[in-house]
Design a protein around this motif. Structure first.
Motif, PDB file in Angstrom:
ATOM      1  N   TRP A 184      15.175  74.863  71.349  1.00  0.00           N
ATOM      2  CA  TRP A 184      14.929  75.344  72.388  1.00  0.00           C
ATOM      3  C   TRP A 184      13.752  74.832  73.111  1.00  0.00           C
ATOM      4  CZ3 TRP A 184      17.212  76.896  76.539  1.00  0.00           C
ATOM      5  CH2 TRP A 184      16.646  77.554  77.522  1.00  0.00           C
ATOM      6  N   PRO A 185      12.649  74.823  72.323  1.00  0.00           N
ATOM      7  CA  PRO A 185      11.378  74.299  72.868  1.00  0.00           C
ATOM      8  C   PRO A 185      11.255  72.886  73.206  1.00  0.00           C
ATOM      9  CG  PRO A 185      10.892  75.535  70.904  1.00  0.00           C
ATOM     10  CD  PRO A 185      12.404  75.202  70.966  1.00  0.00           C
ATOM     11  N   VAL A 186      12.072  72.053  72.742  1.00  0.00           N
ATOM     12  CA  VAL A 186      12.459  70.696  73.010  1.00  0.00           C
ATOM     13  C   VAL A 186      13.090  70.510  74.440  1.00  0.00           C
ATOM     14  CG1 VAL A 186      13.427  68.270  72.579  1.00  0.00           C
ATOM     15  CG2 VAL A 186      12.510  69.793  70.471  1.00  0.00           C
ATOM     16  N   ALA A 187      14.046  71.352  74.537  1.00  0.00           N
ATOM     17  CA  ALA A 187      14.707  71.499  75.877  1.00  0.00           C
ATOM     18  C   ALA A 187      13.906  71.938  77.018  1.00  0.00           C
ATOM     19  CB  ALA A 187      16.000  72.399  75.714  1.00  0.00           C
ATOM     20  N   ARG A 188      12.825  72.830  76.741  1.00  0.00           N
ATOM     21  CA  ARG A 188      12.109  73.483  77.748  1.00  0.00           C
ATOM     22  C   ARG A 188      11.187  72.546  78.195  1.00  0.00           C
ATOM     23  NH1 ARG A 188       9.502  78.486  76.399  1.00  0.00           N
ATOM     24  NH2 ARG A 188       8.944  78.408  78.614  1.00  0.00           N
ATOM     25  N   ALA A 189      10.776  71.753  77.184  1.00  0.00           N
ATOM     26  CA  ALA A 189       9.247  70.748  77.659  1.00  0.00           C
ATOM     27  C   ALA A 189       9.356  69.791  78.726  1.00  0.00           C
ATOM     28  CB  ALA A 189       8.851  70.138  76.304  1.00  0.00           C
ATOM     29  N   MET A 190      10.929  69.247  79.105  1.00  0.00           N
ATOM     30  CA  MET A 190      11.003  68.342  80.095  1.00  0.00           C
ATOM     31  C   MET A 190      10.699  68.929  81.470  1.00  0.00           C
ATOM     32  SD  MET A 190      11.666  65.205  80.739  1.00  0.00           S
ATOM     33  CE  MET A 190      12.069  64.742  79.094  1.00  0.00           C
ATOM     34  N   ASN A 199       7.170  66.308  67.173  1.00  0.00           N
ATOM     35  CA  ASN A 199       6.703  65.924  65.963  1.00  0.00           C
ATOM     36  C   ASN A 199       6.724  66.606  64.603  1.00  0.00           C
ATOM     37  OD1 ASN A 199       7.148  62.696  66.299  1.00  0.00           O
ATOM     38  ND2 ASN A 199       5.469  62.849  67.444  1.00  0.00           N
ATOM     39  N   ARG A 200       5.945  67.897  65.304  1.00  0.00           N
ATOM     40  CA  ARG A 200       5.833  69.039  64.134  1.00  0.00           C
ATOM     41  C   ARG A 200       7.209  69.811  63.960  1.00  0.00           C
ATOM     42  NH1 ARG A 200       1.463  70.133  67.214  1.00  0.00           N
ATOM     43  NH2 ARG A 200       2.457  71.776  68.400  1.00  0.00           N
ATOM     44  N   ARG A 201       8.028  69.884  64.989  1.00  0.00           N
ATOM     45  CA  ARG A 201       9.284  70.286  64.971  1.00  0.00           C
ATOM     46  C   ARG A 201      10.292  69.571  64.050  1.00  0.00           C
ATOM     47  NH1 ARG A 201       8.202  72.243  69.666  1.00  0.00           N
ATOM     48  NH2 ARG A 201       7.860  74.368  69.412  1.00  0.00           N
ATOM     49  N   VAL A 202      10.197  68.286  64.327  1.00  0.00           N
ATOM     50  CA  VAL A 202      11.099  67.405  63.351  1.00  0.00           C
ATOM     51  C   VAL A 202      10.914  67.734  61.972  1.00  0.00           C
ATOM     52  CG1 VAL A 202      11.673  65.158  63.094  1.00  0.00           C
ATOM     53  CG2 VAL A 202      11.589  65.689  65.296  1.00  0.00           C
ATOM     54  N   ARG A 203       9.607  67.405  61.609  1.00  0.00           N
ATOM     55  CA  ARG A 203       9.092  67.770  60.359  1.00  0.00           C
ATOM     56  C   ARG A 203       9.583  69.037  59.702  1.00  0.00           C
ATOM     57  NH1 ARG A 203       4.514  65.313  62.253  1.00  0.00           N
ATOM     58  NH2 ARG A 203       3.284  67.101  62.283  1.00  0.00           N
ATOM     59  N   GLU A 204       9.575  70.060  60.338  1.00  0.00           N
ATOM     60  CA  GLU A 204       9.859  71.438  59.922  1.00  0.00           C
ATOM     61  C   GLU A 204      11.421  71.673  59.945  1.00  0.00           C
ATOM     62  OE1 GLU A 204       7.420  73.837  62.594  1.00  0.00           O
ATOM     63  OE2 GLU A 204       5.384  73.137  61.789  1.00  0.00           O
ATOM     64  N   GLY A 205      11.909  71.013  60.981  1.00  0.00           N
ATOM     65  CA  GLY A 205      13.324  71.570  61.259  1.00  0.00           C
ATOM     66  C   GLY A 205      14.356  70.672  60.427  1.00  0.00           C
ATOM     67  N   LYS A 206      14.043  69.775  59.674  1.00  0.00           N
ATOM     68  CA  LYS A 206      14.846  68.968  58.675  1.00  0.00           C
ATOM     69  C   LYS A 206      16.366  68.633  59.343  1.00  0.00           C
ATOM     70  CE  LYS A 206      13.638  71.286  54.619  1.00  0.00           C
ATOM     71  NZ  LYS A 206      12.399  72.127  55.143  1.00  0.00           N
ATOM     72  N   GLY A 207      15.892  68.031  60.608  1.00  0.00           N
ATOM     73  CA  GLY A 207      16.967  67.246  61.395  1.00  0.00           C
ATOM     74  C   GLY A 207      17.926  68.185  62.480  1.00  0.00           C
ATOM     75  N   HIS A 257       2.808  65.343  78.508  1.00  0.00           N
ATOM     76  CA  HIS A 257       3.712  64.744  77.655  1.00  0.00           C
ATOM     77  C   HIS A 257       2.960  64.824  76.240  1.00  0.00           C
ATOM     78  CE1 HIS A 257       4.868  61.092  75.586  1.00  0.00           C
ATOM     79  NE2 HIS A 257       5.830  61.353  75.617  1.00  0.00           N
ATOM     80  N   ARG A 258       1.582  64.219  76.305  1.00  0.00           N
ATOM     81  CA  ARG A 258       1.136  64.257  74.701  1.00  0.00           C
ATOM     82  C   ARG A 258       1.368  65.597  73.922  1.00  0.00           C
ATOM     83  NH1 ARG A 258      -3.094  60.294  74.370  1.00  0.00           N
ATOM     84  NH2 ARG A 258      -3.440  61.081  72.443  1.00  0.00           N
ATOM     85  N   PRO A 259       1.145  66.761  74.409  1.00  0.00           N
ATOM     86  CA  PRO A 259       1.130  67.915  73.518  1.00  0.00           C
ATOM     87  C   PRO A 259       2.705  68.204  73.369  1.00  0.00           C
ATOM     88  CG  PRO A 259       0.122  68.482  75.775  1.00  0.00           C
ATOM     89  CD  PRO A 259       0.480  66.992  75.815  1.00  0.00           C
ATOM     90  N   ALA A 260       3.501  67.899  74.369  1.00  0.00           N
ATOM     91  CA  ALA A 260       4.847  68.018  73.934  1.00  0.00           C
ATOM     92  C   ALA A 260       5.513  67.294  72.781  1.00  0.00           C
ATOM     93  CB  ALA A 260       5.649  67.922  75.329  1.00  0.00           C
TER      94      ALA A 260
END
Length: 161
Positions: free
Chosen positions: A37-43, A102-110, A94-97
């Motif tokens: 959801w945070p990825v979707a909202r960032a755009m 990248n943090r979410r990818v590490r924590e989210g396991k794919g 863009h940079r903070p998003a």
């Protein structure tokens, strides 16, 4: 109702080069809402930021669905330099998003995926035609002209130097 269709055959007004940037997200686990959801909202904030800045280089964009799991954007840019400048700007959204993703990818396991592709299209190396359509794609981003102004055949509109 939406945009009104333009009768007949038209093409994009632009004969200049253009950068086509495709970016998308894939939801790998619908249950992992905290991952995607945070990825979707960032755009949204990034697109609003670009729209407010007439010199950003973003000519236009279109969001699309790729089945149930995928959402992506087709973006048209004036130049690769302007696209890369926006991506690297420390004061922009863009940079903070990107860091948060990248943090979410590490924590989210794919649980969520992200992709992008960038195509630099030289002047004379793109061709468009729209028939009985509202302004769409590159024509919406750069303007619409009658097909005859740029050539009646695709080969005529694809003039490479």
């Amino acid at each position: 109702m939406g945009a009104r269709a333009i009768e007949g055959r038209v093409t994009a007004a632009s004969e200049d080069g253009v950068v086509v940037f495709l970016i998308g997200m894939r939801i790998n686990s619908f249950a992992a809402v905290r991952s995607w959801w945070p990825v979707a909202r960032a755009m949204g904030p990034m697109l609003a930021e670009l729209a407010r800045d007439e010199d950003s280089g973003l000519l236009g964009c279109k969001s699309l669905l790729g089945g149930v799991r995928e959402v992506y954007l087709v973006q048209y840019w004036e130049s690769k330099e302007k696209l890369l400048a926006y991506a690297a700007a420390p004061e922009g959204n863009h940079r903070p998003a990107w860091a948060a993703f990248n943090r979410r990818v590490r924590e989210g396991k794919g649980r969520v995926g992200l992709w992008h592709e960038t195509y630099v299209v030289l002047a004379g190396s793109h061709e468009t035609i729209y028939m009985n359509m509202p302004a769409f794609g590159l024509a919406k981003a750069t303007g619409v002209v009658p097909v005859g102004r740029r050539g009646d055949r695709a080969a005529d509109r694809l003039r490479t130097s």
